[in-house]
Enzyme design. Structure first.
Site, short mmCIF file in Angstrom:
data_model
loop_
_atom_site.label_atom_id
_atom_site.label_comp_id
_atom_site.label_asym_id
_atom_site.label_seq_id
_atom_site.Cartn_x
_atom_site.Cartn_y
_atom_site.Cartn_z
N HIS A 1 0.82 -1.34 0.02
CA HIS A 1 -0.21 -0.02 0.09
C HIS A 1 0.83 1.31 0.03
CE1 HIS A 1 -3.06 3.15 1.16
NE2 HIS A 1 -3.64 2.09 0.78
N GLU B 1 -3.63 1.99 -7.18
CA GLU B 1 -3.81 3.30 -6.59
C GLU B 1 -3.09 4.22 -6.75
OE1 GLU B 1 -6.32 1.18 -2.79
OE2 GLU B 1 -4.31 1.85 -2.08
P1 13P Z 1 -9.59 6.37 0.03
O1 13P Z 1 -10.88 5.52 -0.60
O2 13P Z 1 -9.98 6.78 1.29
O3 13P Z 1 -9.01 7.35 -0.95
O4 13P Z 1 -8.43 5.21 0.28
C1 13P Z 1 -7.98 4.47 -0.74
C2 13P Z 1 -7.08 3.37 -0.34
O5 13P Z 1 -5.68 3.76 0.07
C3 13P Z 1 -7.50 2.09 -0.16
O6 13P Z 1 -6.67 1.33 0.06
#
Ligand code: 13P
Length: 253
Positions: free
Chosen positions: A97, A169
């Site tokens: 992450h 992400e």
């Molecule tokens: P948000 O949906 O709060 O932007 O977070 C995304 C995330 O990091 C999921 O792992």
């Protein structure tokens, strides 16, 4: 056809009692598990209770740890091992992450070792990759993400890759309220799949699910999910409220 996968990453937001309430409220709502796979990633302290609640109701909901130690066991104060989270009831772990990468300095090499540790301990993996704003503005988003995929999956053999889900992400879209446009996300997802095809062949690459994460909300999920290579969402903030989480799970009505 890849089954949609909606995963809530609760990060460091809820007390154990709040996590227990949230999972109970979620499981009280009718979800058609034939249409969608669902998972939640509570904090370490809430993991066992959440997993027990899911297992007691016998729902096919995945439960993930948000991290594991790269080490198996020993004198590593403050670390939590793969075997420990598995024994608490987790079936999956989120690795790579961006908050682990940027705040805690986890490198692709370390993440690769953690992927191996997780798989060895029978945990499935949600492997996150994504570029920073500078990388996107510098025109190297695709290269950066592909580089991460290659390194983080180094030495992960064909017979294990079916236990890995990818999550794209973009760092600049996490918690910022900014979402990549569906077209931007689709471009990267397509490139990730092309790279998986080079690594594992087209048949395998077609099966791997690639989730999108970064400010996914009930009002933007449908447009994202319409794209060919977007197979689900890894959701932070909007998974903390049962009503919005359920809307995400029922994105297609
Ligand atoms: P948000 O949906 O709060 O932007 O977070 C995304 C995330 O990091 C999921 O792992």
């Amino acid at each position: 056809m890849r089954k949609p996968y909606i995963y809530g990453n609760w990060k460091m937001n809820l007390s154990a009692a709040e996590s227990a309430d949230l999972i109970s409220s979620l499981l009280a709502i009718k979800i058609d598990f034939n249409k969608v796979d669902v998972g939640v990633a509570p904090d370490f302290c809430s993991l066992k209770k959440v997993a027990e609640t899911v297992h007691a109701m016998d729902y096919p909901v995945s439960v993930a740890a948000q991290n594991i130690s790269v080490e198996e066991k020993g004198a590593f104060t403050g670390e939590v091992s793969a075997a420990m989270v598995a024994s608490a009831g987790a079936d999956t772990v989120i690795l790579g992450h961006s908050e682990r990468r940027t705040i805690y300095g986890e490198t692709d090499k370390v993440i690769n070792e953690k992927v191996k540790t997780a798989l060895r301990n029978k945990l499935d993996v949600i492997l996150c990759v994504g570029e920073t704003l500078e990388e996107r503005e510098g025109g190297v988003a695709v290269e950066r993400v592909i580089y991460q995929v290659g390194l983080c999956l180094q030495d992960i053999k064909m017979d294990r890759i079916d236990r890995v889900t990818l999550a794209y992400e973009p760092v600049w879209a996490i918690v910022t309220g900014k979402t990549a446009t569906p077209a931007d996300a689709e471009e990267i997802h397509g490139k990730i799949r092309d790279h998986l095809s080079k690594m594992y062949g087209p048949v395998v690459a077609k099966k791997v699910r690639i989730l999108y994460g970064g400010s996914v909300k009930p009002d933007n999920i449908s447009a994202l999910m319409m794209r060919e290579n977007i197979d689900g969402a890894l959701v932070g903030g909007a998974s903390l409220d049962v009503a919005s989480f359920v809307k995400l799970i029922n994105f297609n009505g």
